[in-house]
Design a protein around this motif. Structure first.
Motif, PDB file in Angstrom:
ATOM      1  N   ALA A 247      77.029  62.659  61.361  1.00  0.00           N
ATOM      2  CA  ALA A 247      77.928  62.285  60.268  1.00  0.00           C
ATOM      3  C   ALA A 247      78.434  60.852  60.365  1.00  0.00           C
ATOM      4  N   ASP A 248      78.709  60.379  61.563  1.00  0.00           N
ATOM      5  CA  ASP A 248      79.306  59.058  61.737  1.00  0.00           C
ATOM      6  C   ASP A 248      78.272  57.960  61.522  1.00  0.00           C
ATOM      7  N   ARG A 249      78.568  57.009  60.646  1.00  0.00           N
ATOM      8  CA  ARG A 249      77.613  55.974  60.277  1.00  0.00           C
ATOM      9  C   ARG A 249      77.278  55.058  61.454  1.00  0.00           C
ATOM     10  N   LEU A 250      78.287  54.629  62.198  1.00  0.00           N
ATOM     11  CA  LEU A 250      78.016  53.745  63.325  1.00  0.00           C
ATOM     12  C   LEU A 250      77.180  54.446  64.390  1.00  0.00           C
ATOM     13  N   GLN A 251      77.466  55.716  64.630  1.00  0.00           N
ATOM     14  CA  GLN A 251      76.678  56.480  65.591  1.00  0.00           C
ATOM     15  C   GLN A 251      75.236  56.627  65.118  1.00  0.00           C
ATOM     16  N   ARG A 252      75.055  56.871  63.802  1.00  0.00           N
ATOM     17  CA  ARG A 252      73.706  56.971  63.245  1.00  0.00           C
ATOM     18  C   ARG A 252      72.939  55.670  63.417  1.00  0.00           C
ATOM     19  N   ASP A 253      73.586  54.560  63.106  1.00  0.00           N
ATOM     20  CA  ASP A 253      72.908  53.266  63.206  1.00  0.00           C
ATOM     21  C   ASP A 253      72.521  52.955  64.647  1.00  0.00           C
ATOM     22  N   GLU A 254      73.432  53.212  65.586  1.00  0.00           N
ATOM     23  CA  GLU A 254      73.105  52.987  66.995  1.00  0.00           C
ATOM     24  C   GLU A 254      71.925  53.860  67.412  1.00  0.00           C
ATOM     25  N   PHE A 255      71.950  55.113  66.984  1.00  0.00           N
ATOM     26  CA  PHE A 255      70.871  56.039  67.318  1.00  0.00           C
ATOM     27  C   PHE A 255      69.541  55.545  66.746  1.00  0.00           C
ATOM     28  N   LEU A 256      69.523  55.182  65.479  1.00  0.00           N
ATOM     29  CA  LEU A 256      68.278  54.782  64.821  1.00  0.00           C
ATOM     30  C   LEU A 256      67.725  53.481  65.391  1.00  0.00           C
ATOM     31  N   ILE A 257      68.586  52.518  65.653  1.00  0.00           N
ATOM     32  CA  ILE A 257      68.127  51.259  66.251  1.00  0.00           C
ATOM     33  C   ILE A 257      67.524  51.534  67.620  1.00  0.00           C
ATOM     34  N   SER A 258      68.160  52.410  68.393  1.00  0.00           N
ATOM     35  CA  SER A 258      67.654  52.751  69.724  1.00  0.00           C
ATOM     36  C   SER A 258      66.321  53.486  69.636  1.00  0.00           C
ATOM     37  N   VAL A 259      66.209  54.425  68.702  1.00  0.00           N
ATOM     38  CA  VAL A 259      64.942  55.145  68.521  1.00  0.00           C
ATOM     39  C   VAL A 259      63.833  54.174  68.157  1.00  0.00           C
ATOM     40  N   HIS A 260      64.098  53.299  67.203  1.00  0.00           N
ATOM     41  CA  HIS A 260      63.072  52.354  66.758  1.00  0.00           C
ATOM     42  C   HIS A 260      62.637  51.448  67.904  1.00  0.00           C
ATOM     43  N   TYR A 261      63.601  50.927  68.642  1.00  0.00           N
ATOM     44  CA  TYR A 261      63.286  50.030  69.749  1.00  0.00           C
ATOM     45  C   TYR A 261      62.472  50.732  70.833  1.00  0.00           C
ATOM     46  N   GLU A 262      62.932  51.906  71.261  1.00  0.00           N
ATOM     47  CA  GLU A 262      62.252  52.597  72.356  1.00  0.00           C
ATOM     48  C   GLU A 262      60.866  53.078  71.942  1.00  0.00           C
ATOM     49  N   ALA A 263      60.736  53.542  70.703  1.00  0.00           N
ATOM     50  CA  ALA A 263      59.419  53.977  70.224  1.00  0.00           C
ATOM     51  C   ALA A 263      58.456  52.810  70.167  1.00  0.00           C
ATOM     52  N   LYS A 264      58.873  51.700  69.568  1.00  0.00           N
ATOM     53  CA  LYS A 264      58.007  50.526  69.472  1.00  0.00           C
ATOM     54  C   LYS A 264      57.643  49.995  70.851  1.00  0.00           C
ATOM     55  N   ARG A 265      58.598  50.003  71.746  1.00  0.00           N
ATOM     56  CA  ARG A 265      58.378  49.525  73.106  1.00  0.00           C
ATOM     57  C   ARG A 265      57.289  50.342  73.804  1.00  0.00           C
ATOM     58  N   ALA A 266      57.224  51.633  73.489  1.00  0.00           N
ATOM     59  CA  ALA A 266      56.226  52.517  74.092  1.00  0.00           C
ATOM     60  C   ALA A 266      54.939  52.593  73.279  1.00  0.00           C
ATOM     61  N   GLY A 267      54.864  51.848  72.170  1.00  0.00           N
ATOM     62  CA  GLY A 267      53.664  51.879  71.337  1.00  0.00           C
ATOM     63  C   GLY A 267      53.562  53.128  70.500  1.00  0.00           C
TER      64      GLY A 267
END
Length: 213
Positions: free
Chosen positions: A77-97
């Motif tokens: 529900a929390d927007r800041l928590q969502r954004d932190e989560f999504l940025i982290s997911v995108h970064y870690e996924a891309k980092r791992a290919g």
């Protein structure tokens, strides 16, 4: 949102729903690793760079973040928590290919985006990582309920299984869930990826993803 530059990847649409609260968590099976593989995975875990969204432009990064945030809002529900989560997911996924959209689909099926989820097998966190991985490739202080730690381990492990299975996503997902050879879990992840989290630009990983019966 700050630091949405330095970027290289794009991904836009589709919103299907899977019942809130549903999760199909399993657990990776312990397999001894050669010293060389263990060293490579340990190095993959160790980097502590600040996450960022990898897109060509800040506009594209914001577009992706806005689209994914709307889809994720019913679960976080929390927007800041969502954004932190999504940025982290995108970064870690891309980092791992990996395709970040695939990782979102996997998280939906594994934990339904519950940070402190624990499976019957003992797998922990968003990506349901088995604790033995910390001893194998991590550090004693690694906390699998920490957002970035869990995503880092989960993405590195999935990449390891994809390499082990020579790009066969179906078999890699089976290994990830501890259900190798059974169709239910890989098919669920692929459906969640394609129906709930698909973004229309080219994906980061080419793999065989046809569902199997």
């Amino acid at each position: 949102m700050h630091g949405l530059a330095h970027v290289i990847f794009r991904l836009a649409l589709a919103l299907a729903w899977i019942v809130p609260g549903a999760a199909v968590a399993g657990g990776q099976a312990y397999e001894p690793l050669s010293a060389s593989v263990q060293a490579v995975l340990n190095r993959s875990i160790s980097d502590q760079a600040t996450p960022f969204l990898a897109f060509d432009t800040e506009t594209e990064a914001r577009r992706w973040l806005t689209a994914m945030s709307k889809r994720l809002a019913p679960r976080i529900a929390d927007r800041l928590q969502r954004d932190e989560f999504l940025i982290s997911v995108h970064y870690e996924a891309k980092r791992a290919g990996l395709d970040p959209q695939l990782v979102l689909g996997l998280i939906q099926v594994e934990s339904n985006f519950r940070k402190h989820a624990v499976s019957r097998a003992g797998a922990q966190g968003y990506m349901q990582v088995m604790p033995f991985w910390v001893e194998l490739i991590g550090r004693a202080e690694d906390n699998l309920f920490h957002l970035r730690t869990n995503l880092r381990f989960g993405c590195v492990i999935l990449r390891h299984y994809l390499d082990q299975e020579k790009g066969d996503l179906y078999r890699a997902l089976g290994r990830y869930n501890g259900s190798l050879g059974q169709p239910h879990y890989p098919n669920q992840v692929v459906r969640a990826w394609q129906h709930n989290w698909h973004y229309s630009t080219p994906t980061a990983v080419t793999a065989r993803v046809n569902t199997r019966g």
